[in-house]
Design an enzyme around this catalytic site. Structure first.
Site, PDB file in Angstrom:
ATOM      1  N   ARG A 169      31.931  96.737 -13.025  1.00 17.15           N
ATOM      2  CA  ARG A 169      31.477  96.069 -14.012  1.00 17.15           C
ATOM      3  C   ARG A 169      29.958  96.861 -14.309  1.00 17.15           C
ATOM      4  NH1 ARG A 169      35.668  94.688 -13.906  1.00 17.15           N
ATOM      5  NH2 ARG A 169      36.853  92.777 -14.062  1.00 17.15           N
ATOM      6  N   SER A 218      33.801  85.617 -18.789  1.00 15.97           N
ATOM      7  CA  SER A 218      33.060  85.438 -17.435  1.00 15.97           C
ATOM      8  C   SER A 218      31.393  85.645 -17.327  1.00 15.97           C
ATOM      9  CB  SER A 218      33.691  86.306 -16.349  1.00 15.97           C
ATOM     10  OG  SER A 218      35.095  85.973 -16.192  1.00 15.97           O
ATOM     11  N   GLU A 288      27.720  89.113 -15.056  1.00 11.55           N
ATOM     12  CA  GLU A 288      28.371  89.945 -15.992  1.00 11.55           C
ATOM     13  C   GLU A 288      27.950  89.837 -17.528  1.00 11.55           C
ATOM     14  OE1 GLU A 288      32.850  90.298 -16.744  1.00 11.55           O
ATOM     15  OE2 GLU A 288      32.239  89.756 -14.907  1.00 11.55           O
TER      16      GLU A 288
END
Length: 298
Positions: A169, A218, A288
């Site tokens: 990520r 998310s 995130e």
């Protein structure tokens, strides 16, 4: 405006960004530009001051714009910069505004497989490249061959995969550039099998995650060996609300705008969830979602 016009600009000033992000909340941008083509974007960027703050938005998932807004120029890519082309029997080029689920289906329809998980990313290719987005065990940069970037002066650059430091990520580069497209590599397989797998993955996503409601996807990155949603749920935070923002009852790693949440409500809830998980579980969750903009008006 013609799709290939390189001189006329679709430029709006002091415009709310709530309609451009999936959380349907947040402040205004000083100005918002919608390029009609890559050439149009190049011409426009050359007109901006060298110190102008620039934010690229595709589908606006994984993004929270603070209520004070963004004191700079927003580039909205999803309307026109979404071409997807087959380069050869195993490679596909996709522009930054192309939706990831569209890329997944395009690949499948051309008998290219092992990219079905792209259908589970609720964003565009540009955003997926910027954060190495993933779903169902796959990650964007596993499939990248090369990328095309644009700099502040509107110049295009072809970059190779090893020009970037890619992690879970995260994607790091020393250059002040933005992704405008990428070439992806897939394997040859069976079209129908791939399309069926995409549908199965989307069914799984609908069964386990809140869909059709304003979320960012998310909120937190899964920590090593664990799941953010599991940790949040263990703290009893499903259904916890601040203002118009609520921790999803369906999946605890999602925060839903119930219809009247401010960006401040959402950010406060993000911070509260992280603090509670750390206090109760001893795990520091990393965000995130990207948070940008000013807390108060500019």
């Amino acid at each position: 405006m013609e799709a290939k016009n390189t001189t006329l600009f679709h430029l709006e000033h002091n415009i709310s960004l709530a309609d451009y992000v999936s959380w349907k909340s947040g402040g205004k941008a000083k100005q918002l530009f919608i390029p009609s083509s890559l050439e149009n974007l190049q011409v426009f960027l050359k007109t901006l001051p060298i110190d102008e703050a620039i934010l690229f938005i595709g589908l606006g998932s994984n993004l929270l714009i603070r209520d004070g807004g963004f004191n700079g120029t927003v580039i909205f890519t999803q309307k026109h910069l979404r071409a997807i082309n087959l380069l050869d029997n195993q490679q596909i080029y996709a522009e930054c505004g192309a939706a990831c689920p569209t890329l997944a289906r395009f690949a499948a329809k051309h008998n290219l497989v092992n990219g079905e998980w792209f259908a589970g990313i609720p964003g565009t290719v540009g955003g997926a490249l910027a954060m190495n987005a993933g779903a169902f065990g796959g990650e964007t940069w596993e499939r990248v061959v090369s990328v095309q970037c644009i700099d502040h002066q509107g110049e295009l650059h072809q970059r190779e995969k090893n020009d970037f430091d890619v992690g879970h990520r995260s994607v790091i580069t020393a250059r002040d550039e933005w992704f405008v497209g990428a070439t992806f590599q897939f394997e040859i397989g069976d079209k129908q099998t791939s399309l069926d797998k995409i549908n199965q993955l989307l069914d799984k996503r609908a069964a386990t995650q809140p869909t059709g409601v304003p979320t960012c996807g998310s909120v937190f990155i899964n920590p090593p060996g664990n799941y953010a949603g599991r940790l949040i749920e263990a703290c009893g935070l499903k259904g916890y609300t601040i203002g118009g923002a609520i921790v999803s009852e369906k999946h605890a790693n999602f925060i839903v705008n119930t219809g009247h949440a401010t960006a401040t409500d959402i950010e406060k809830l993000i911070d509260y969830v992280a603090a509670t998980v750390f206090a109760q579980q001893g795990v520091q969750l990393a965000r995130e979602v990207k948070i940008v903009g000013e807390p108060t008006g500019f």
